[in-house]
Design an enzyme around this catalytic site. Structure first.
Site, short mmCIF file in Angstrom:
data_model
loop_
_atom_site.label_atom_id
_atom_site.label_comp_id
_atom_site.label_asym_id
_atom_site.label_seq_id
_atom_site.Cartn_x
_atom_site.Cartn_y
_atom_site.Cartn_z
CE LYS A 23 -3.99 0.33 -7.82
NZ LYS A 23 -5.45 -0.48 -8.59
NE ARG A 40 -6.02 -7.86 -9.57
CZ ARG A 40 -6.54 -7.41 -8.97
NH1 ARG A 40 -7.56 -7.35 -8.68
NH2 ARG A 40 -6.17 -6.40 -8.07
NE ARG A 64 -1.24 2.42 4.08
CZ ARG A 64 -1.95 1.52 3.49
NH1 ARG A 64 -2.00 0.62 3.30
NH2 ARG A 64 -1.42 2.22 1.88
NE ARG A 88 -5.90 -2.02 8.06
CZ ARG A 88 -6.47 -0.58 7.29
NH1 ARG A 88 -8.02 -0.59 7.66
NH2 ARG A 88 -5.65 0.72 6.65
NE ARG A 109 -1.92 -5.69 0.58
CZ ARG A 109 -1.82 -4.75 1.10
NH1 ARG A 109 -1.39 -4.06 2.61
NH2 ARG A 109 -2.62 -3.48 0.95
#
Ligand SMILES: [Zn+2]
Length: 221
Positions: free
Chosen positions: A13, A88, A127, A160, A171
């Site tokens: 995004k 949201r 990642r 992370r 998430r």
């Protein structure tokens, strides 16, 4: 052109937001950025938001709406904007509609970048970052020359905590739960455009461009 951008974590995004903003010459308004800016500049709204954050509470819609609307009143939003991270929830979406309506405007489109869950999990959990120089890698799509070692400075790479599987699953769940009602809301209004985010960055961008220029050519200005 007044656009809202939706997409789960890992859907690219942020990358698309920058490209859209540049292509259509509209400001990219990320809620995270404007919150940080208000806090940094110690504005009235920033102080208000901070009161809630310091108590570990969610910032109420009323405050969030005012922070976003304050930004949308700025000169550079006259020609349009790209909203990222707002609305949201339904009350925020309704407030945004009301705000625009009062000014004789409406949203041009809501772009919803869709990527399959498994692919999102792969993208995010792969990642790796260098804790020393900040370089970023992906174990499959852009691996370092030597496993787990930064090409640039030789430090050991880390994952992370946000990018670990358990956290990613959480998430994505939060995102889906939060976004589902918005998708329904904008579908009913006939302005939701689903974009297949499984393609390359450039292909996804081409599809977004087509969607924004296509049938809605008449409401752009
Ligand atoms: Zn490094």
């Amino acid at each position: 052109m007044r656009v809202v951008l939706l997409g789960p974590p890992g859907a690219g995004k942020g990358t698309q937001a920058l490209k859209i903003a540049k292509e259509f010459d509209i400001p990219h308004i990320s809620t995270g950025d404007i919150f940080r800016q208000n806090l940094r500049d110690n504005t009235e709204l920033g102080k208000l938001a901070k009161e809630y954050m310091d108590k570990g509470l969610l910032v109420p819609d009323e405050v969030t709406n005012r922070i976003v609307e304050d930004r949308l009143e700025k000169e550079d939003c006259k020609k349009g904007f790209l909203l990222d991270g707002y609305p949201r929830n339904i009350p925020q979406a309704e407030e945004l509609d009301k705000f625009l309506e009062e000014r004789g405007h409406s949203l041009t489109a809501v772009i919803n970048i869709q990527v399959e869950r498994e692919a999102l999990i792969d993208r995010i959990t792969g990642r790796r970052v260098c804790p020393v120089c900040g370089a970023t890698y992906h174990i499959k799509t852009s691996p370092p020359k030597v496993d787990n070692v930064c090409d640039k400075c030789g430090s050991e790479l880390i994952q992370r905590s946000d990018d670990k599987l358990e956290s990613v699953v959480k998430r994505l769940e939060v995102y889906e739960k939060e976004t589902k009602p918005l998708i329904d809301y904008y579908t009913k209004k006939g302005i939701l455009v689903n974009i297949d985010g499984n393609k390359s960055i450039d292909e996804v961008f081409e599809d977004i461009k087509k969607a924004l220029l296509g049938d809605r050519r008449n409401d752009i200005h």
